[in-house]
Design an enzyme around this catalytic site. Sequence first.
Site, PDB file in Angstrom:
ATOM      1  N   GLY A  97      -6.897 -64.145 -46.478  1.00 22.27           N
ATOM      2  CA  GLY A  97      -7.999 -64.493 -45.579  1.00 22.27           C
ATOM      3  C   GLY A  97      -7.584 -64.296 -44.121  1.00 22.27           C
ATOM      4  O   GLY A  97      -8.389 -63.921 -43.269  1.00 22.27           O
ATOM      5  N   GLU A 104       3.222 -61.845 -46.665  1.00 24.72           N
ATOM      6  CA  GLU A 104       3.356 -63.046 -47.506  1.00 24.72           C
ATOM      7  C   GLU A 104       3.906 -62.685 -48.890  1.00 24.72           C
ATOM      8  O   GLU A 104       4.764 -63.389 -49.427  1.00 24.72           O
ATOM      9  CB  GLU A 104       1.990 -63.737 -47.629  1.00 24.72           C
ATOM     10  CG  GLU A 104       1.524 -64.324 -46.297  1.00 24.72           C
ATOM     11  CD  GLU A 104       0.077 -64.780 -46.305  1.00 24.72           C
ATOM     12  OE1 GLU A 104      -0.300 -65.466 -45.350  1.00 24.72           O
ATOM     13  OE2 GLU A 104      -0.679 -64.443 -47.231  1.00 24.72           O
TER      14      GLU A 104
HETATM   15  C1  5RP Z   1      -3.376 -65.769 -44.916  1.00 28.70           C
HETATM   16  C2  5RP Z   1      -3.502 -66.522 -46.189  1.00 28.70           C
HETATM   17  C3  5RP Z   1      -3.748 -67.991 -46.118  1.00 28.70           C
HETATM   18  O1  5RP Z   1      -2.782 -68.645 -46.860  1.00 28.70           O
HETATM   19  C4  5RP Z   1      -5.096 -68.311 -46.649  1.00 28.70           C
HETATM   20  O2  5RP Z   1      -6.060 -67.531 -45.938  1.00 28.70           O
HETATM   21  C5  5RP Z   1      -5.412 -69.805 -46.532  1.00 28.70           C
HETATM   22  O3  5RP Z   1      -5.636 -70.122 -45.209  1.00 28.70           O
HETATM   23  P1  5RP Z   1      -5.934 -71.610 -44.739  1.00 28.70           P
HETATM   24  O4  5RP Z   1      -4.681 -72.395 -44.955  1.00 28.70           O
HETATM   25  O5  5RP Z   1      -6.269 -71.438 -43.267  1.00 28.70           O
HETATM   26  O6  5RP Z   1      -7.095 -72.130 -45.534  1.00 28.70           O
HETATM   27  O7  5RP Z   1      -3.425 -65.991 -47.268  1.00 28.70           O
HETATM   28  O8  5RP Z   1      -3.228 -64.389 -45.142  1.00 28.70           O
END
Ligand code: 5RP
Length: 223
Positions: A97, A104
């Site tokens: 997201g 990651e």
């Molecule tokens: C970023 C990610 C995040 O872990 C994922 O989007 C969750 O985000 P948040 O902790 O803001 O809900 O994969 O690339």
Amino acid sequence: MATQDDLKRIAAEKAVEFVPENEYIGIGTGSTINFFIEALGKSGKKIKGAVSTSKKSSELLAQYGIEEVSLNDVNGLAVYIDGADEVNHVLQMIKGGGGAHLNEKIVASASEKFICIADESKYVSRLGKFPLPVEVIPHARSLVSRKLLAMGGQPELRVGFTTFNGNQIVDVHNLKIDQPVSMEDTINRIVGVVENGIFGHDAADVLILGTAQGAKVILPGQE
Ligand code: 5RP
């Protein structure tokens, strides 16, 4: 009533207990991990150093006096802590997201244990409601998008966004992800795809969910 941020903080604070002292750890990206870096910094727990996956996480590590190290300078990591956009009962996830899923996945694969932290809204019975982020080489964007369309998804370019590695993201809506591992492999085999956000091979080992009743620790296959 507890807000989503309250629940993220509950999961993040619990995760500090899972960090071993005197080891190198990996740090993901996102709002939940921001709460974790704050909690780890305030806990006074001593680690050897942390590998970061984004500029924002690096800034926060520096703010809390946690030493950052390069993945190339360590032999491996004891644990990787990160959030998720969706996570299922065997702890496979959709991530990306924030557009950092390539970094990651690299850091997660270098770690002995993956600890996922999330608010309870992220726990789903089937992956795919959250649009699947796919990092693509810009030149191949249309080609890859046509192939994703043929697989039944609706690809949408993340406008105005460039990844850390200079690529673009296509978010794929309405994919039916019944078999996360094979879907992960199939999409990654499309020429021009750099990495997609399904963490099937690199599923988490432990999920810490922030709920209105407190932190809930879930192992793969447990309800
Ligand atoms: C970023 C990610 C995040 O872990 C994922 O989007 C969750 O985000 P948040 O902790 O803001 O809900 O994969 O690339």
